[in-house]
Scaffold this motif. Structure first.
Motif, short mmCIF file in Angstrom:
data_model
loop_
_atom_site.label_atom_id
_atom_site.label_comp_id
_atom_site.label_asym_id
_atom_site.label_seq_id
_atom_site.Cartn_x
_atom_site.Cartn_y
_atom_site.Cartn_z
N ARG A 133 0.71 -1.05 0.05
CA ARG A 133 0.00 -0.11 -0.08
C ARG A 133 0.78 1.25 0.10
O ARG A 133 1.73 1.15 0.84
N ILE A 134 0.56 2.15 -0.81
CA ILE A 134 1.36 3.39 -1.03
C ILE A 134 0.42 4.72 -0.93
O ILE A 134 -0.42 4.64 -1.64
N GLU A 135 0.85 5.62 -0.19
CA GLU A 135 -0.03 6.78 -0.08
C GLU A 135 0.54 7.76 -1.07
O GLU A 135 1.72 8.07 -1.28
N LEU A 136 -0.08 8.36 -1.91
CA LEU A 136 0.02 9.61 -3.18
C LEU A 136 -0.36 10.71 -2.82
O LEU A 136 -1.34 10.86 -2.41
N GLU A 137 0.53 11.68 -3.43
CA GLU A 137 -0.18 13.11 -3.49
C GLU A 137 0.17 13.68 -4.74
O GLU A 137 1.41 13.41 -5.19
N PHE A 138 -0.31 14.60 -5.27
CA PHE A 138 -0.01 15.35 -6.75
C PHE A 138 0.20 16.68 -6.32
O PHE A 138 -0.29 17.54 -5.95
N ASP A 139 1.58 17.18 -6.61
CA ASP A 139 2.03 18.39 -6.34
C ASP A 139 1.88 19.22 -8.11
O ASP A 139 2.56 18.86 -8.87
N GLU A 140 0.69 19.86 -8.01
CA GLU A 140 0.38 20.51 -9.46
C GLU A 140 1.29 21.61 -9.85
O GLU A 140 1.69 21.43 -11.02
N ASP A 141 2.13 22.25 -8.72
CA ASP A 141 2.90 23.27 -9.25
C ASP A 141 4.28 22.50 -10.05
O ASP A 141 4.75 23.06 -10.90
N GLN A 142 4.64 21.50 -9.44
CA GLN A 142 5.79 20.97 -9.89
C GLN A 142 5.24 19.83 -10.89
O GLN A 142 6.29 19.27 -11.56
N GLY A 143 4.18 19.34 -11.00
CA GLY A 143 3.90 18.38 -11.97
C GLY A 143 4.43 16.85 -11.94
O GLY A 143 4.70 16.29 -12.57
N VAL A 144 4.37 16.73 -10.33
CA VAL A 144 4.94 15.36 -9.92
C VAL A 144 3.83 14.85 -8.94
O VAL A 144 3.06 15.48 -8.54
N ILE A 145 4.04 13.41 -8.83
CA ILE A 145 3.33 12.42 -7.96
C ILE A 145 4.45 12.17 -7.11
O ILE A 145 5.05 11.37 -7.39
N GLU A 146 4.04 12.32 -5.58
CA GLU A 146 5.01 11.90 -4.74
C GLU A 146 4.42 10.93 -3.84
O GLU A 146 3.19 10.77 -3.54
N HIS A 147 5.40 9.86 -3.54
CA HIS A 147 5.25 8.95 -2.44
C HIS A 147 5.25 9.62 -1.06
O HIS A 147 6.36 10.06 -0.60
N VAL A 148 3.92 9.42 -0.36
CA VAL A 148 4.19 10.20 0.82
C VAL A 148 4.01 9.26 2.08
O VAL A 148 3.84 9.85 3.29
N GLY A 149 3.79 8.00 2.01
CA GLY A 149 3.45 7.07 2.97
C GLY A 149 3.17 5.66 2.46
O GLY A 149 2.97 5.42 1.31
N GLY A 153 -6.19 -4.14 -9.53
CA GLY A 153 -6.48 -3.54 -8.58
C GLY A 153 -5.44 -2.47 -8.08
O GLY A 153 -4.25 -2.63 -8.62
N SER A 154 -5.61 -1.39 -7.33
CA SER A 154 -5.10 -0.28 -7.12
C SER A 154 -4.28 -0.56 -5.79
O SER A 154 -4.84 -1.07 -4.80
N ILE A 155 -2.70 -0.17 -5.92
CA ILE A 155 -2.13 -0.19 -4.46
C ILE A 155 -1.82 1.26 -3.94
O ILE A 155 -1.44 1.36 -2.87
N GLY A 156 -2.32 2.12 -4.81
CA GLY A 156 -2.47 3.52 -4.49
C GLY A 156 -2.96 4.26 -5.53
O GLY A 156 -2.68 4.02 -6.70
N HIS A 157 -3.67 5.53 -5.18
CA HIS A 157 -4.00 6.28 -6.02
C HIS A 157 -4.31 7.78 -5.71
O HIS A 157 -4.06 8.12 -4.30
N VAL A 158 -4.43 8.81 -6.82
CA VAL A 158 -4.32 10.12 -6.09
C VAL A 158 -5.31 10.87 -7.09
O VAL A 158 -5.32 10.53 -8.41
N VAL A 159 -6.41 11.94 -6.49
CA VAL A 159 -7.36 12.44 -7.24
C VAL A 159 -6.88 14.03 -7.04
O VAL A 159 -7.01 14.28 -5.61
N PRO A 160 -6.42 14.67 -8.07
CA PRO A 160 -5.95 16.18 -7.68
C PRO A 160 -7.20 16.69 -7.22
O PRO A 160 -8.25 16.84 -7.31
#
Length: 650
Positions: A567-583, A640-647
């Motif tokens: 399981r991986i937590e993701l976040e999207f940084d719109e300014d940098q245009g990157v998806i980050e592993h946050v946990g 299935g998904s092990i992590g997802h992000v919705v901006p």
């Protein structure tokens, strides 16, 4: 021996290869003439079909893409074998064979011709007979590029057989199967496509069980941009089996086409031929027209009303004369349902008399048009509220009606199935273990009954006028006692399973933990004779993606299950245009794929190409998109998904 001269353009990248139908590359002393089967334009392509491509049930197809492109066909133009970096629009002609044995599809060989631009070079090869070609690979297929054609097949052996057949050194398919020559000679002319089938696979399933077919042939000819001539020929093994009904079934093959007139049907002994003309302009008009549909009955049905209103949720204006409404499988009175409309479109309302409304009532609206027909359907009153009280120890189930709609008790029955009946094929008849009809008179909220001998795993259907899944208006699944909560440690590869019971204790050996259908090394019965809520076991060496199931009792009825994954937590940084592993877990990047949806569609990012080693907290992945809608991370091909992000939409 026949030999193709070495192409002078081999070795140059990005050059243009012109493949023309120049005939067979056969030496003057060979003495073998080209065969006369089919359109002369395809003679040289047929010669590449070796006898080894033959199967008991198969089809041989030719397509003249140059002819097809002259027609304004609403369904577009078909091409096959356009891999290897070849633009489908550059293909002029093609021929291919595919096998249909045992309902299995395979394409042993494809021959194409045209004007192609190939960006990369292949390897220069030479057959035992001295034929030189350029070998290429693409999508588990191999191809031989010669001066005249491209031959694609499943393997190098078949390529060699094809080149040998063309050179006259191996038997050809058309020589091995004389019916092909007869079938391809059935219709004269320059055809846009021509298909011959031999054997039973995929041939007219409506009647092949009643009348054996030797072969069928279908040819299409472009008469003008808006008109195609369609020819169908079927040769039967026994002329006495050809009935008027069978001929009508054959003619019905044209029902999804707009025809300029009635088809012409001829019989000559055991051969039936049909000729018709397709009106492409009418088909385009029909395809551009949205048929009325998406039926929306009013939600709060008042039986005191005179009529039930049904809204049309979509559709262009369509004359009601072209529409048919069926209620309960029977055509409904047009004077009633049209509701005084001359045409129907989105937002209009049709009606049926409230006297005709009953539970589980099917309603379908059909639009007959030039390209066939379009149907939209729904059901009325197909779900009712019932309450259930299941005693797993006593094997009893109390079923209580909890809806306000009055039902005729004599038409309500209960069917008990050993398993879920909807898990079976529609063609497979599944009978209930027991049935009951416990009610009479008018059923009202609070009316109930108790069923005996209900076992965990049983499916109980409450039905209207029947006992099948199609008749059901409510259902209940008898579950074993308890549920199981799972926790997975990806780094240690350990899985814990915790039983959750509502009350009391249960025999520990009634529960079994399975991993990929095999008993796990640790079981609840290893710890104690009985279990209560909270009883936990831990299993080592459980691979991510394993199929984990807990079953109950002698019949192994499923209690709970999971597929352990990281399981991986993701976040999207719109300014940098990157998806980050946050946990969450650290996972080898080579085992991860990021699927990103943008306004332009889906794209996939192989994290192994972006990150060396582990994808861990703090790592980022660049996403080259102005706006993403969501991103999903998958692991090592598992579903299935092990992590997802919705901006954020702020």
């Amino acid at each position: 021996m026949p030999q193709y001269p070495r192409r002078t353009l081999l070795g140059s990248i990005g050059t243009t290869m012109t493949v023309a139908l120049a005939g067979n590359a056969v030496s003057a002393t060979d003495g073998r003439s080209t065969n006369d089967v089919g359109s002369p334009a395809f003679d040289s392509l047929f010669d590449y079909f070796p006898a080894s491509a033959e199967s008991d049930s198969m089809a041989v197809v030719t397509r003249d893409l140059e002819q097809q492109r002259k027609a304004n066909d609403p369904y577009g133009h078909m091409s096959t074998g356009s891999g290897f970096g070849i633009d489908p629009e550059s293909i002029s002609k093609q021929a291919f064979v595919y096998a249909t044995d045992d309902d299995a599809f395979s394409m042993p060989i494809v021959v194409i011709a045209g004007d192609f631009e190939l960006e990369d070079d292949g390897d220069i090869r030479e057959t035992d007979g001295g034929v030189e070609y350029e070998r290429r690979e693409d999508n588990e297929m191999v191809a031989a590029v010669t001066e005249t054609v491209v031959v694609a097949a499943e393997n190098d052996e078949r390529i060699g057989e094809a080149l040998a057949a063309n050179a006259g050194e191996a038997k050809r398919l058309l020589d091995a199967e004389p019916l092909l020559e007869e079938a391809f000679g059935l219709f004269d002319g320059e055809h846009a496509d021509y298909t011959v089938q031999i054997g039973e696979g995929y041939q007219f399933p409506d009647f092949t069980d009643d009348a054996a077919i030797e072969y069928s042939a279908r040819a299409t000819t472009v008469l003008d941009p808006d008109t195609l001539e369609v020819n169908i020929g079927v040769a039967f093994a026994d002329a006495t089996e050809i009935t008027d009904e069978l001929v009508d079934t054959l003619t019905s093959e044209l029902r999804y086409m707009a025809l300029t007139g009635e088809p012409t049907v001829e019989r000559d002994g055991s051969l039936v031929t049909i000729t018709a003309e397709r009106d492409l302009a009418a088909e385009r008009e029909a395809n551009d027209h949205e048929s009325p549909g998406s039926l929306r009955p009013e939600e709060d049905i008042d039986l005191e009303d005179d009529q039930l209103e049904i809204e049309i949720g979509r559709g262009d204006p369509t004359p009601v004369e072209d529409l048919t409404l069926e209620v309960g499988g029977e055509e409904y009175d047009r004077d009633i349902w049209t509701n005084s409309h001359g045409t129907l479109e989105e937002g209009d309302t049709i009606v049926i008399d409230m006297d005709d409304v009953e539970p589980n009532l099917s309603i379908t609206l059909t639009h007959d048009h030039a390209a066939g027909s379009s149907t939209s359907g729904t059901s009325i009153l197909d779900r009712f509220e019932f309450e259930y009280d299941y005693d797993v120890d006593a094997g009893t189930l109390t079923v209580e009606y909890a809806d306000e709609f009055p039902l005729e008790g004599e038409r309500v029955s209960i069917a008990v199935y050993d398993e879920r009946p909807w898990y079976h094929s529609p063609d497979e008849e599944v009978e209930p273990r027991t049935t009951a009809q416990p009610w009479s008179g008018t059923m009202r909220s609070g009316d109930g009954t108790t069923l005996e001998d209900i076992r965990p795993g049983d499916t109980v259907l409450v039905c209207w006028d029947g006992t099948t899944m199609e008749d059901s208006i409510a259902h209940f699944r008898a579950q074993p006692p308890g549920t199981v909560a799972f926790d997975y440690d990806f780094e240690r590869k350990t899985l814990s399973a915790t039983l959750e019971l509502e009350d009391g204790e249960r025999p520990a050996d009634a529960y079994e933990l399975l991993i990929d259908d095999e008993p796990a090394e640790t079981q609840w019965a290893d710890e104690a004779d009985t279990v209560s809520s909270g009883a936990t076991i831990e299993v080592d060496d459980v691979a991510a993606g394993s199929d984990v199931t807990v079953v109950w009792g002698d019949d192994d009825v499923r209690v709970s299950g999971t597929r352990p994954r990281p399981r991986i937590e993701l976040e999207f940084d719109e300014d940098q245009g990157v998806i980050e592993h946050v946990g969450g877990d650290s996972v080898a990047a080579s085992e991860l794929t990021l699927r990103v949806m943008t306004e332009d569609g889906f794209s996939e990012i192989d994290l192994g190409e972006e990150i060396d080693g582990e994808f861990e907290q703090g790592d980022t992945v660049s996403v080259d998109a102005d706006e993403i809608r969501y991103a999903m991370l998958s692991y090592d091909g598992t579903s299935g998904s092990i992590g997802h992000v919705v901006p954020s939409r702020e």
